[in-house]
Every structure is written in structure tokens, then in C-alpha cells.
Design an enzyme around this catalytic site. Structure first.
Site, mmCIF file in Angstrom:
data_model
loop_
_atom_site.group_PDB
_atom_site.id
_atom_site.type_symbol
_atom_site.label_atom_id
_atom_site.label_comp_id
_atom_site.label_asym_id
_atom_site.label_seq_id
_atom_site.Cartn_x
_atom_site.Cartn_y
_atom_site.Cartn_z
ATOM 1 N N ASP A 37 -19.278 8.109 -2.628
ATOM 2 C CA ASP A 37 -19.857 9.095 -3.380
ATOM 3 C C ASP A 37 -20.740 8.540 -2.718
ATOM 4 O OD1 ASP A 37 -21.536 11.058 -3.898
ATOM 5 O OD2 ASP A 37 -21.766 10.288 -6.760
ATOM 6 N N CYS A 92 -5.785 8.012 -2.052
ATOM 7 C CA CYS A 92 -6.816 8.830 -2.717
ATOM 8 C C CYS A 92 -6.551 8.830 -3.906
ATOM 9 C CB CYS A 92 -7.933 9.005 -1.983
ATOM 10 S SG CYS A 92 -9.042 9.608 -3.272
ATOM 11 N N ARG A 109 -12.826 -10.060 -7.270
ATOM 12 C CA ARG A 109 -12.425 -10.580 -8.946
ATOM 13 C C ARG A 109 -12.492 -11.924 -8.852
ATOM 14 N NH1 ARG A 109 -7.410 -8.099 -11.847
ATOM 15 N NH2 ARG A 109 -7.685 -6.749 -10.095
ATOM 16 N N GLY A 147 6.334 26.194 9.938
ATOM 17 C CA GLY A 147 6.721 25.201 10.745
ATOM 18 C C GLY A 147 8.424 26.174 10.896
HETATM 19 P P1 IMP Z 1 -6.350 8.753 5.211
HETATM 20 O O1 IMP Z 1 -7.175 8.806 6.724
HETATM 21 O O2 IMP Z 1 -6.533 10.132 4.349
HETATM 22 O O3 IMP Z 1 -5.450 7.424 4.561
HETATM 23 O O4 IMP Z 1 -7.930 8.603 4.705
HETATM 24 C C1 IMP Z 1 -8.868 7.548 4.733
HETATM 25 C C2 IMP Z 1 -9.313 7.207 3.526
HETATM 26 O O5 IMP Z 1 -9.303 7.244 2.834
HETATM 27 C C3 IMP Z 1 -10.870 6.337 4.256
HETATM 28 O O6 IMP Z 1 -11.520 6.454 5.759
HETATM 29 C C4 IMP Z 1 -11.632 6.126 3.085
HETATM 30 O O7 IMP Z 1 -12.923 7.325 2.581
HETATM 31 C C5 IMP Z 1 -10.949 6.787 1.055
HETATM 32 N N1 IMP Z 1 -10.037 5.516 0.045
HETATM 33 C C6 IMP Z 1 -9.696 4.566 1.347
HETATM 34 N N2 IMP Z 1 -9.091 3.751 0.008
HETATM 35 C C7 IMP Z 1 -9.992 4.678 -1.031
HETATM 36 C C8 IMP Z 1 -9.848 4.521 -2.431
HETATM 37 O O8 IMP Z 1 -8.592 3.671 -3.196
HETATM 38 N N3 IMP Z 1 -9.451 5.959 -2.602
HETATM 39 C C9 IMP Z 1 -10.006 6.707 -2.992
HETATM 40 N N4 IMP Z 1 -10.222 7.392 -1.106
HETATM 41 C C10 IMP Z 1 -10.256 5.832 -0.619
#
Ligand code: IMP
Length: 500
Positions: free
Chosen positions: A264, A317, A416, A485
Site C-alpha cells: 500500500d 498474495c 528478523r 476455453g
Molecule cells: P504475480 O506476478 O501474480 O506472482 O504477482 C507478483 C506481485 O505480487 C509482486 O510484484 C508484488 O506486487 C506482489 N507481492 C509479492 N509478494 C507478496 C506478498 O507476500 N503478499 C502480497 N503481494 C505480494
């Protein structure tokens, strides 16, 4: 009273592109995917553009120096993850900036007093048949000779024979001097029928090696993303806590662009971080993530060079489940694009937008671009490739690679350790998972780019600006998603989609 948004927010899967007239000039070979990475004023060129609209996510499981080199070679950019110590991250940036395509640091090195059995053991371990022999057995020691498979007979020579007795000694080697260009090195390789040319500095220390095969590989990458010194362009993720220490170290290491990494970004912390960077350094910085016009405007007025869009859509996420914040990715992109275009009309400054997370199918990229995003950021997509920094494992009959969120306990462990256990994560915003292994980046990216270019031709667009201006995008009903699909047939195994 709360403000209500009663229109449901949408994801990419709910939209399709309607074809426009495809003219004869509209062939994939004619499509250009160049796109701005940082803000620019009307009539001017952006200081940095991407040759393809792809960036790899600011994540431990995705963007290290190896991924950054591979993606820059194909025309995109990686943002090296910031969830590591400042020194380690700066070192990764340094490796990318110091990397000269075709010049590699020798990975197999021994001392002259070692024996043939050491050569054979090293070959077994690394798979390399060229071994540099240096005074101290390191990659940058004084070069004393080279051993290749042609210098010994495995079946006849005694295993305890000293390397100094059978290596090709320095006096007999053809070598290049540090600073030589790749094409000059290649000429030496061809003139002397070599497989490998050592590059040596003025003190006789080994600098790098140039292999015959690497020159050909280098020539095949006309899209590579280079700075004015012909080094690859690289980005790095920062946070809003240790930026007064991290940013100077990254800038010193040669980073081209920073991005604040946060789920955010509509916060005073980001405002302060952007202001600090703008007031103290001549380096570009992106900010985010936001999902609406207010967040966009706030970060642009703070000075951000691009804006990253998306909360909760990433494959790993769980932010939406854990905190109840977020918005469908397509709706977020559409609203921020509208705000960006409004800002451009008002001020004459164009702010590039990055659609971050939630790309599942290749056509989602095309949709994001058609909706007005300038480039996309992907995690899961890149995590599947050889070049991602994680382990490849066999689960059942399938190869997989590990992929975990930056908000998972696994990613947060580094902090940590750093703080002696004081900053234990209260709750996780990401999961630890596997993704199907998909092979090399180049092969997969070529396929994806082929699909994007082909769709752009369907939409009568040869550039991303034309696509943005001309795209016709239709919302589809839940039932029509089913007919998208293969349906009502029994699939043979060979025709099942390979897409991850
Ligand atoms: P993906 O391409 O759908 O796998 O999304 C990747 C994106 O997820 C990243 O560029 C971040 O913005 C977001 N992201 C990465 N790690 C986390 C997490 O632990 N929680 C929520 N969003 C994440």
C-alpha cells in the site's frame, strides 16, 4: 459516512479485445514494443525506455543479479529485491553493472601444484572443461596457464601428475588485454582457432574469459537494454525505513532506477522517501502500489517517476484475505490510467504506469497494455524459469520451482535476523509455494511476445501507443467465460495447455 463503490471491481479475465481492421502492414515483425519507464514532458524523450514492456517483481524468489542480466538481455528490467542486507543488494547491482556480455569471470580455477585428479574432480563438479591456472587458484590471480581437455589423456596420464607439467603455460597462450572490445576478442578467437580467450590486466592477473559460443549468443540479442556505457540497466527495490542508508549504497553501486516496494503506497512514508531521493540523488524512482486516482496523484505530486498499480492480485498474495484491502487489477489500472491521462492534459508530463501482479495468461499482458499501462511487473511468470534464483525440485513426476511472497514469513526472516528477532511478523500477507518449471526465460518470453505482437496486429496496432488509442475492450459475462476455453470435448493429453 463511508463512501461506497457499488460497481464491482474487475480482473483481466473478465475482458476481451475486439479486433480492428488488420492492414497488410500489420505483421508481428513490424510491431514495436518500446515503452517509457520514467516520466517525460510532452515532445521530449523519456530518460529511460524499455525495449519490451516487462519488469520482474521485487522479490527474493524472482529478481537477483542473474535474472536482471537475463531480462535486460531481452529488453526488460528487473528490480533487485530489497529484502536482504544493503551490502548484498548493492553487490548484486554491482554485478549487473559490471557484467559485460560475453566476458565471464572464470568459474573453474586451480593452482599449478595441484594435480590431474583435481582437474577431473572440478570438471565433474562444474561441467566446465576449461580450467584457469592461477598462482593462488582464484578467478583473478596471476594467470600461469590454461588446462582444457586437449592437455591430458584421462586414460593414460597418472592422476597425481602436477598441473604445471601438462597445462598450456602463459608464454604459449594467446590472450587479450583488459579493455579489449568483444568484437576484437572474437577476432582473436577466430584468427587463432581458439575456444576460449583469457583476458589479462597489466599486472598479468586474470580478468575474464571470452568463449567462442558466447559471442554468437550475444549477437542474437539486438533488444538488450543498455545504458550509455553499454552496461545492462538495472533497478532495485527500497523500503520506507532504511532508505537513508540503502539508497546511497545502491546509487554508489550504479543502480539506474529505484522503486519503493510496498503493498500500500498511498502513505506519507512514501512521500518522504521519494522527496529524500529527489533532493539528494540524480536517480529515478517509482512508487506504489496504488489502486485509484487519489493514490496516483499523491505519489506523482511527491515526485515519483512512475507509478505501480495493484493491491492483492498477486498469485502468492493473501493481502485481501488478511486485511480486506485491494481492488480488481483491471479496474485499478483503468482508473489510474484515466488519472494519468488527465494529469498529462493538465501539466504536459506523462507518467508511466506499471500494472503489478495478477498476470495469469499471456493475453492479460496485452489487456493491461491496451488499458493504458506502459509496462507490467510479473513474479510468478519469471519464477518458473531457469534464471530465477530459487531451487528446482521434482514433485511427483513434475519439475517445479519454489516461489514465495515478500510478505511471507520465509521472506521476512532476513529482517528478523537483522534485528535480533525484534520485528517478528504479526501476520503473513503472502504464501510459500511451488510453480511449474518452464525452462529458459528467452524461450518463454519469445513465445509470450509473439502472442502479444500477433494480438496487436488483430487490433490493427503496430505500437503500444496505437494499441492504447485504438483498443476496443469488451466486458464478458460469466457464462461466456466458459466458451473461451476448450469446452464440450474430451481433451487429448498432448493438446492440454503448457502455460503455467
Ligand atoms: P504475480 O506476478 O501474480 O506472482 O504477482 C507478483 C506481485 O505480487 C509482486 O510484484 C508484488 O506486487 C506482489 N507481492 C509479492 N509478494 C507478496 C506478498 O507476500 N503478499 C502480497 N503481494 C505480494
Amino acid at each position: 459516512m463511508a463512501t461506497y463503490y457499488m460497481e464491482p471491481s474487475r480482473t483481466f479475465s473478465e475482458f476481451l479485445l475486439i479486433p480492428n481492421l488488420t492492414t497488410k502492414a500489420c505483421t508481428p515483425a513490424n510491431v514495436k514494443l518500446k515503452t517509457p519507464l520514467v516520466k517525460f514532458n510532452k515532445g521530449e524523450e523519456p530518460a529511460i525506455s524499455l525495449n519490451i514492456p516487462f519488469s520482474s517483481a521485487v522479490m527474493q524468489a524472482v529478481s537477483d543479479d542473474g535474472m536482471a542480466i537475463a531480462l535486460a538481455r531481452s529488453g526488460g528490467i528487473s528490480f533487485i529485491f530489497g529484502s536482504q542486507s544493503i551490502e548484498e543488494q548493492a553487490q548484486m547491482v554491482r554485478k549487473v553493472k559490471g557484467y559485460k556480455a560475453g566476458f565471464v569471470v572464470s568459474r573453474s580455477n586451480l593452482k599449478p601444484e595441484q594435480s590431474l585428479s583435481d582437474v577431473l574432480a572440478l570438471k565433474e563438479e562444474t561441467g566446465h572443461s576449461t580450467v584457469a591456472i592461477t598462482d593462488d587458484g582464484t578467478a583473478n590471480g596471476k594467470l600461469l596457464g590454461i588446462v582444457t581437455g586437449r592437455d591430458y589423456r584421462k586414460s593414460r596420464d597418472p592422476l597425481d601428475r602436477a598441473i604445471s607439467e601438462f597445462m598450456t603455460p602463459f608464454e604459449k597462450l594467446i590472450y587479450g588485454k583488459s579493455g579489449i572490445s568483444l568484437s576484437e576478442a572474437n577476432n582473436l578467437i577466430w584468427d587463432h582457432k581458439l575456444n576460449c580467450l583469457p583476458i589479462v590486466d597489466d599486472n598479468g592477473n586474470l580478468d575474464t574469459l571470452v568463449f567462442r559460443k558466447d559471442y554468437d549468443e550475444h549477437k542474437e540479442n539486438p533488444m538488450e537494454l543498455l545504458d550509455k556505457n553499454k552496461s545492462y540497466i538495472v533497478g532495485a527495490g527500497i523500503n520506507t525505513k532504511d532508505y537513508t542508508e540503502r539508497v546511497p549504497a545502491l546509487v554508489e553501486a550504479g543502480v539506474d532506477i529505484l522503486v519503493i516496494d510496498s503493498s500500500d503506497g498511498y502513505s506519507e512514508w512514501q512521500h518522504e522517501t521519494v522527496q529524500y531521493v529527489k533532493q539528494n540523488f540524480d536517480v529515478k524512482i517509482g512508487a506504489g502500489n496504488v489502486v485509484d486516482r487519489e493514490g496516483f496523484r499523491y505519489l506523482v505530486e511527491s515526485g515519483a517517476d512512475f507509478i505501480k498499480v495493484g493491491i492483492g492480485g498477486g498469485s502468492i498474495c493473501i493481502t485481501r484475505e488478511q486485511k480486506g484491502i485491494g481492488r480488481g487489477q483491471a479496474s485499478s489500472v483503468m482508473e489510474v490510467v484515466e488519472a494519468r491521462d488527465e494529469y498529462f492534459r493538465e501539466t504536459g508530463t506523462y507518467i508511466p504506469i506499471c500494472s503489478d501482479g495478477g498476470i495469469v495468461h499471456d493475453y492479460h499482458v496485452t489487456l493491461a497494455l491496451a488499458m493504458g499501462a506502459d509496462f507490467v511487473m510479473l513474479g510468478r511468470y519469471f519464477a518458473r524459469f531457469d534464471e530465477s534464483p530459487t531451487r528446482k525440485l521434482k514433485v511427483g513426476n513434475n519439475f517445479v520451482k519454489e516461489y514465495w511472497g515478500e510478505g511471507s514469513n520465509r521472506a521476512r526472516n532476513w529482517q528478523r535476523y537483522d534485528t535480533g528477532g525484534k520485528s517478528k511478523l504479526l501476520f503473513e500477507e503472502g504464501v510459500d509455494s511451488y510453480v511449474p518449471y518452464a525452462g529458459s526465460l528467452q524461450e518463454n518470453l519469445d513465445k509470450t511476445l509473439g502472442k502479444i505482437k500477433s494480438t496487436m496486429c488483430n487490433c490493427g496496432s503496430l505500437t503500444l501507443d496505437e494499441l492504447k488509442a485504438n483498443a476496443r475492450i469488451a466486458l464478458v459475462s460469466a457464462t461466456s467465460l466458459v466458451e473461451g476455453g476448450a469446452h464440450d470435448v474430451i481433451l487429448k493429453e498432448s493438446s492440454l495447455s503448457e502455460e503455467g
